[in-house]
Motif scaffolding. Sequence first.
Motif, PDB file in Angstrom:
ATOM      1  N   GLN A 148       0.804  -1.227   0.000  1.00 48.04           N
ATOM      2  CA  GLN A 148       0.000   0.000   0.000  1.00 48.04           C
ATOM      3  C   GLN A 148       0.840   1.281   0.000  1.00 48.04           C
ATOM      4  OE1 GLN A 148      -4.057  -0.292   2.103  1.00 48.04           O
ATOM      5  NE2 GLN A 148      -2.761  -1.722   3.258  1.00 48.04           N
ATOM      6  N   PRO A 149       1.980   1.360   0.702  1.00 52.41           N
ATOM      7  CA  PRO A 149       2.800   2.572   0.606  1.00 52.41           C
ATOM      8  C   PRO A 149       3.259   2.866  -0.821  1.00 52.41           C
ATOM      9  CG  PRO A 149       3.445   1.302   2.525  1.00 52.41           C
ATOM     10  CD  PRO A 149       2.503   0.439   1.740  1.00 52.41           C
ATOM     11  N   LEU A 150       3.619   1.811  -1.582  1.00 51.87           N
ATOM     12  CA  LEU A 150       4.015   1.998  -2.977  1.00 51.87           C
ATOM     13  C   LEU A 150       2.841   2.472  -3.807  1.00 51.87           C
ATOM     14  CD1 LEU A 150       6.046   1.789  -5.276  1.00 51.87           C
ATOM     15  CD2 LEU A 150       5.452  -0.646  -5.475  1.00 51.87           C
ATOM     16  N   ARG A 151       1.680   1.889  -3.592  1.00 54.30           N
ATOM     17  CA  ARG A 151       0.478   2.295  -4.326  1.00 54.30           C
ATOM     18  C   ARG A 151       0.116   3.740  -3.990  1.00 54.30           C
ATOM     19  NH1 ARG A 151      -4.047  -0.610  -2.634  1.00 54.30           N
ATOM     20  NH2 ARG A 151      -5.124   0.546  -4.257  1.00 54.30           N
ATOM     21  N   MET A 152       0.309   4.115  -2.729  1.00 59.32           N
ATOM     22  CA  MET A 152       0.029   5.507  -2.334  1.00 59.32           C
ATOM     23  C   MET A 152       0.968   6.464  -3.051  1.00 59.32           C
ATOM     24  SD  MET A 152      -1.513   7.854  -0.816  1.00 59.32           S
ATOM     25  CE  MET A 152      -2.695   6.765  -0.021  1.00 59.32           C
ATOM     26  N   HIS A 153       2.245   6.094  -3.130  1.00 56.74           N
ATOM     27  CA  HIS A 153       3.213   6.924  -3.837  1.00 56.74           C
ATOM     28  C   HIS A 153       2.780   7.111  -5.293  1.00 56.74           C
ATOM     29  CE1 HIS A 153       7.082   8.646  -4.979  1.00 56.74           C
ATOM     30  NE2 HIS A 153       7.136   7.754  -5.965  1.00 56.74           N
ATOM     31  N   MET A 154       2.322   6.050  -5.926  1.00 58.43           N
ATOM     32  CA  MET A 154       1.887   6.123  -7.323  1.00 58.43           C
ATOM     33  C   MET A 154       0.638   6.985  -7.464  1.00 58.43           C
ATOM     34  SD  MET A 154       2.574   2.120  -8.293  1.00 58.43           S
ATOM     35  CE  MET A 154       1.843   2.239  -9.922  1.00 58.43           C
ATOM     36  N   TRP A 155      -0.268   6.899  -6.486  1.00 59.99           N
ATOM     37  CA  TRP A 155      -1.504   7.696  -6.511  1.00 59.99           C
ATOM     38  C   TRP A 155      -1.166   9.182  -6.445  1.00 59.99           C
ATOM     39  CZ3 TRP A 155      -4.217  10.893  -2.957  1.00 59.99           C
ATOM     40  CH2 TRP A 155      -5.564  11.117  -3.263  1.00 59.99           C
ATOM     41  N   VAL A 156      -0.254   9.547  -5.551  1.00 59.21           N
ATOM     42  CA  VAL A 156       0.146  10.951  -5.411  1.00 59.21           C
ATOM     43  C   VAL A 156       0.890  11.423  -6.653  1.00 59.21           C
ATOM     44  CG1 VAL A 156       1.577  12.563  -4.089  1.00 59.21           C
ATOM     45  CG2 VAL A 156       0.193  10.861  -2.884  1.00 59.21           C
ATOM     46  N   GLU A 157       1.777  10.589  -7.187  1.00 56.09           N
ATOM     47  CA  GLU A 157       2.547  10.973  -8.370  1.00 56.09           C
ATOM     48  C   GLU A 157       1.641  11.217  -9.569  1.00 56.09           C
ATOM     49  OE1 GLU A 157       6.129  11.345  -8.910  1.00 56.09           O
ATOM     50  OE2 GLU A 157       5.761  11.710  -6.787  1.00 56.09           O
ATOM     51  N   ASP A 158       0.595  10.425  -9.710  1.00 54.32           N
ATOM     52  CA  ASP A 158      -0.354  10.617 -10.814  1.00 54.32           C
ATOM     53  C   ASP A 158      -1.030  11.979 -10.712  1.00 54.32           C
ATOM     54  OD1 ASP A 158      -2.092   9.654 -13.078  1.00 54.32           O
ATOM     55  OD2 ASP A 158      -3.644   9.899 -11.532  1.00 54.32           O
ATOM     56  N   LEU A 159      -1.482  12.329  -9.520  1.00 55.74           N
ATOM     57  CA  LEU A 159      -2.135  13.623  -9.326  1.00 55.74           C
ATOM     58  C   LEU A 159      -1.139  14.772  -9.491  1.00 55.74           C
ATOM     59  CD1 LEU A 159      -4.469  12.824  -6.285  1.00 55.74           C
ATOM     60  CD2 LEU A 159      -5.059  12.931  -8.710  1.00 55.74           C
ATOM     61  N   VAL A 235      -6.660  18.555  -1.179  1.00 60.49           N
ATOM     62  CA  VAL A 235      -5.710  19.041  -0.172  1.00 60.49           C
ATOM     63  C   VAL A 235      -5.000  17.857   0.488  1.00 60.49           C
ATOM     64  CG1 VAL A 235      -7.290  19.152   1.816  1.00 60.49           C
ATOM     65  CG2 VAL A 235      -5.366  20.711   1.693  1.00 60.49           C
ATOM     66  N   GLY A 236      -5.675  16.719   0.553  1.00 60.94           N
ATOM     67  CA  GLY A 236      -5.027  15.523   1.071  1.00 60.94           C
ATOM     68  C   GLY A 236      -3.849  15.102   0.219  1.00 60.94           C
ATOM     69  N   ALA A 237      -4.011  15.176  -1.100  1.00 57.25           N
ATOM     70  CA  ALA A 237      -2.909  14.828  -2.001  1.00 57.25           C
ATOM     71  C   ALA A 237      -1.756  15.818  -1.868  1.00 57.25           C
ATOM     72  CB  ALA A 237      -3.418  14.788  -3.443  1.00 57.25           C
ATOM     73  N   VAL A 238      -2.096  17.123  -1.735  1.00 59.69           N
ATOM     74  CA  VAL A 238      -1.067  18.138  -1.519  1.00 59.69           C
ATOM     75  C   VAL A 238      -0.287  17.835  -0.247  1.00 59.69           C
ATOM     76  CG1 VAL A 238      -0.686  20.582  -0.982  1.00 59.69           C
ATOM     77  CG2 VAL A 238      -2.281  19.944  -2.805  1.00 59.69           C
ATOM     78  N   SER A 239      -1.013  17.442   0.799  1.00 63.95           N
ATOM     79  CA  SER A 239      -0.388  17.111   2.076  1.00 63.95           C
ATOM     80  C   SER A 239       0.535  15.908   1.948  1.00 63.95           C
ATOM     81  CB  SER A 239      -1.471  16.842   3.121  1.00 63.95           C
ATOM     82  OG  SER A 239      -0.924  16.538   4.377  1.00 63.95           O
ATOM     83  N   LEU A 240       0.096  14.880   1.255  1.00 61.42           N
ATOM     84  CA  LEU A 240       0.889  13.660   1.116  1.00 61.42           C
ATOM     85  C   LEU A 240       2.140  13.875   0.270  1.00 61.42           C
ATOM     86  CD1 LEU A 240      -2.047  11.144   0.643  1.00 61.42           C
ATOM     87  CD2 LEU A 240      -0.457  11.209   2.571  1.00 61.42           C
ATOM     88  N   SER A 241       2.101  14.849  -0.639  1.00 58.87           N
ATOM     89  CA  SER A 241       3.293  15.114  -1.456  1.00 58.87           C
ATOM     90  C   SER A 241       4.442  15.634  -0.603  1.00 58.87           C
ATOM     91  CB  SER A 241       2.970  16.118  -2.565  1.00 58.87           C
ATOM     92  OG  SER A 241       2.731  17.409  -2.024  1.00 58.87           O
ATOM     93  N   GLY A 242       4.134  16.120   0.613  1.00 59.35           N
ATOM     94  CA  GLY A 242       5.179  16.595   1.521  1.00 59.35           C
ATOM     95  C   GLY A 242       6.030  15.488   2.089  1.00 59.35           C
ATOM     96  N   GLY A 243       5.693  14.251   1.797  1.00 60.57           N
ATOM     97  CA  GLY A 243       6.507  13.136   2.248  1.00 60.57           C
ATOM     98  C   GLY A 243       7.615  12.769   1.286  1.00 60.57           C
ATOM     99  N   ASP A 244       7.708  13.485   0.162  1.00 60.20           N
ATOM    100  CA  ASP A 244       8.736  13.196  -0.832  1.00 60.20           C
ATOM    101  C   ASP A 244      10.115  13.631  -0.343  1.00 60.20           C
ATOM    102  OD1 ASP A 244       6.827  12.163  -2.476  1.00 60.20           O
ATOM    103  OD2 ASP A 244       6.756  13.865  -3.856  1.00 60.20           O
TER     104      ASP A 244
END
Length: 505
Positions: A148-159, A235-244
């Motif tokens: 799931q962490p990898l899938r989450m990374h892909m979800w954020v990268e797509d957006l 805004v959730g996706a914006v927030s998650l991009s801060g983990g890069d």
Amino acid sequence: MRRAVLELVSPLVGLWLLLCSWGCPGNAEPRSPPEKIAIIGAGIGGTSAAYILRQKFGKDVKIDVFEREEVGGRLATLTVQGEDYEAGGSIIHPLNLHMKRFVKDLGLSALQVSGGLVGVYDGKTLVFEESSWFIINMIKLIWRYGFQPLRMHMWVEDLLGKFMRIYRYQSHEYAFSSVEKLLHAAGGDEFLGLLNRTLLEALQKAGFSEKFLNEMIAPVMRVNYGQSTGLNAFVGAVSLSGGDSGLWAVEGGNKLVCSGLLQASKSNLISGSVVYIEEKTKTKQTGYPTTMYEVVYQIGSETRSDFYDIVLVAAPLNRKMSNITFLNFDPPIEEFHQNYEHIVTTLVKGELNASVFGSRAIDNFGLGMVLTTDNSDLFINSLGMPSSVKKKENLQPSTDGTFVWKMFSPETLTKAQILKLFLSYDYAVKKPWLAYPHYEPPEKCPSIILHDRLYYINGMECAASAMEMSAIAAYNAALLAYHRWNGHTDMIDQDGLYEKLKTEL
């Protein structure tokens, strides 16, 4: 005979060319730039707008920027025993192209940001602890959450890939009259639809587990926005991009971008509070009556006013934050009731009581940040060791086991609460503020165009609040004001921009 025909045709050709020079937009004289522009708010939005408007309208327009507090707005620092630390917006993503450009243009320096190892606390124990070894982290994550962490990374990268289209539009100087149209141009109905459903709904639909959402996603929302997965998915996706990786900040404090842009734009800073804006008809030097905006403001106990061709509001239209009244507009300017989240930043220099987060030895804590889950019942959203805004080599290491820690909490921490988290402390400084909107989808973003030449920058915050989002909103509003002043309707709200620009050489 031939000469007579030529003599007859020549005046006709001349007349035709003259008519073309009057009627063809390409050859028309551009409209004179405005005489005066007012910008209300000297945060990143207002100062970015001043910088872009100066570039677009040229050196002769007078730009007044109103700020009742300090330049920088919600970009502020707190001082602990001579060292400055970011109180709010602390990190900048490597793909935040406007902030990168500003820092380069202004000759500022960037600092790489590393918050240390991260742990997640659920009220009883640390359910996840980051390791300094990459492979061990991968094993831990896969063991507990699968892929799931990898899938989450892909979800954020797509957006993020869709979001990056906005920079291309703005580099070609296209503007949008609403936040919704800008987001739709970036990613279509699905992208815009992120505003209308919660992050929880979006990620549940994508198949993420409750454990992963509770332990990995909710804590990130709590530290970044003081809310949980009930906020909107964008805004959730914006927030998650801060983990890069590659996150950075401005040496000396991120607020230096604001003061730098203000100075570079050659704007006039007015340290006053705007009370109201009124539409009035005023006769200019040309002798013709024209519609202008009277901005009435206070400096101390003195009330002053001035007239402007264009006004941009770059402060939240929330009565607790900028109590501005709009007088005699027909139709009336819409009232906004966007609620803002109350957050308290507390910086403490002391010795952490690591036993609060589990039974491990205090001298073997090793974490630089602790995030909390929704059910932790702890009175803080997060706790971490912030970096000073100075270069690390300028700092002296701790010799007594005390460090500076930064906490975000919904309420002001009591002395008893601080003593629960620290074995001892010798300094604490607090800053309560309305940091960002309270997100509750479906979101309806306020209008950017409040009136003919009156614009609102902060409506973008209803989609997502971040330094770069404010810069994007300011860039869009500045382009919008410029194109509408000059009648460039072909540069506003154009459909199919992605395909159009993709095919350009």
